[in-house]
Design a protein around this motif. Sequence first.
Motif, PDB file in Angstrom:
ATOM      1  N   UNK A   9      51.905  31.088  66.770  1.00  0.00           N
ATOM      2  CA  UNK A   9      52.957  32.092  66.906  1.00  0.00           C
ATOM      3  C   UNK A   9      54.335  31.470  67.011  1.00  0.00           C
ATOM      4  N   UNK A  10      54.447  30.377  67.751  1.00  0.00           N
ATOM      5  CA  UNK A  10      55.730  29.693  67.864  1.00  0.00           C
ATOM      6  C   UNK A  10      56.199  29.192  66.500  1.00  0.00           C
ATOM      7  N   UNK A  11      55.306  28.543  65.748  1.00  0.00           N
ATOM      8  CA  UNK A  11      55.725  27.982  64.468  1.00  0.00           C
ATOM      9  C   UNK A  11      56.018  29.057  63.429  1.00  0.00           C
ATOM     10  N   UNK A  12      55.281  30.156  63.453  1.00  0.00           N
ATOM     11  CA  UNK A  12      55.614  31.235  62.527  1.00  0.00           C
ATOM     12  C   UNK A  12      56.949  31.865  62.905  1.00  0.00           C
ATOM     13  N   UNK A  13      57.270  31.892  64.205  1.00  0.00           N
ATOM     14  CA  UNK A  13      58.591  32.382  64.631  1.00  0.00           C
ATOM     15  C   UNK A  13      59.692  31.459  64.119  1.00  0.00           C
ATOM     16  N   UNK A  14      59.487  30.159  64.220  1.00  0.00           N
ATOM     17  CA  UNK A  14      60.482  29.196  63.727  1.00  0.00           C
ATOM     18  C   UNK A  14      60.696  29.370  62.224  1.00  0.00           C
ATOM     19  N   UNK A  36      53.898  38.103  65.853  1.00  0.00           N
ATOM     20  CA  UNK A  36      53.406  39.116  66.790  1.00  0.00           C
ATOM     21  C   UNK A  36      51.877  39.107  66.833  1.00  0.00           C
ATOM     22  N   UNK A  37      51.234  38.960  65.682  1.00  0.00           N
ATOM     23  CA  UNK A  37      49.774  38.927  65.619  1.00  0.00           C
ATOM     24  C   UNK A  37      49.217  37.730  66.389  1.00  0.00           C
ATOM     25  N   UNK A  42      46.725  35.418  71.144  1.00  0.00           N
ATOM     26  CA  UNK A  42      46.697  34.319  72.092  1.00  0.00           C
ATOM     27  C   UNK A  42      46.564  34.756  73.536  1.00  0.00           C
ATOM     28  N   UNK A  43      46.998  35.968  73.850  1.00  0.00           N
ATOM     29  CA  UNK A  43      46.935  36.450  75.229  1.00  0.00           C
ATOM     30  C   UNK A  43      45.770  37.395  75.497  1.00  0.00           C
ATOM     31  N   UNK A  44      44.859  37.573  74.561  1.00  0.00           N
ATOM     32  CA  UNK A  44      43.752  38.519  74.739  1.00  0.00           C
ATOM     33  C   UNK A  44      42.565  37.952  75.513  1.00  0.00           C
ATOM     34  N   UNK A  45      42.502  36.641  75.721  1.00  0.00           N
ATOM     35  CA  UNK A  45      41.405  36.001  76.452  1.00  0.00           C
ATOM     36  C   UNK A  45      40.044  36.312  75.809  1.00  0.00           C
ATOM     37  N   UNK A  46      39.952  36.089  74.509  1.00  0.00           N
ATOM     38  CA  UNK A  46      38.701  36.324  73.785  1.00  0.00           C
ATOM     39  C   UNK A  46      37.830  35.070  73.855  1.00  0.00           C
ATOM     40  N   UNK A  47      36.612  35.198  73.351  1.00  0.00           N
ATOM     41  CA  UNK A  47      35.732  34.029  73.314  1.00  0.00           C
ATOM     42  C   UNK A  47      36.155  33.107  72.172  1.00  0.00           C
ATOM     43  N   UNK A  48      35.699  31.866  72.240  1.00  0.00           N
ATOM     44  CA  UNK A  48      36.072  30.901  71.212  1.00  0.00           C
ATOM     45  C   UNK A  48      35.541  31.317  69.850  1.00  0.00           C
ATOM     46  N   UNK A  57      39.155  35.064  59.159  1.00  0.00           N
ATOM     47  CA  UNK A  57      39.534  36.326  58.525  1.00  0.00           C
ATOM     48  C   UNK A  57      40.993  36.324  58.093  1.00  0.00           C
ATOM     49  N   UNK A  58      41.843  35.790  58.960  1.00  0.00           N
ATOM     50  CA  UNK A  58      43.268  35.673  58.632  1.00  0.00           C
ATOM     51  C   UNK A  58      43.470  34.782  57.407  1.00  0.00           C
TER      52      UNK A  58
END
Length: 78
Positions: A9-14, A36-37, A42-48, A57-58
Amino acid sequence: MARMFRVLGFWTLVIGLMAYAGHMVEMALLFFMQTAFFVLLGYLKLTERTYILSFWGYMLVCFTGFSYWTIFEMSNPF
């Protein structure tokens, strides 16, 4: 694994900010949506496993879209 999505997310923002500074508004908006995606993911706390499947998928969507655009939408140089 969640931290890696925040890094993406940081690098896509840059990249989005550089595109906006270069007056490439469409590209900047595309990268801001990706930011944003990635930050949300990153903050959803999903499983690995879920993180790995969502990244694959992305990548599938991005490579398919890029291939479609370069083959059918770009002008033919010949």
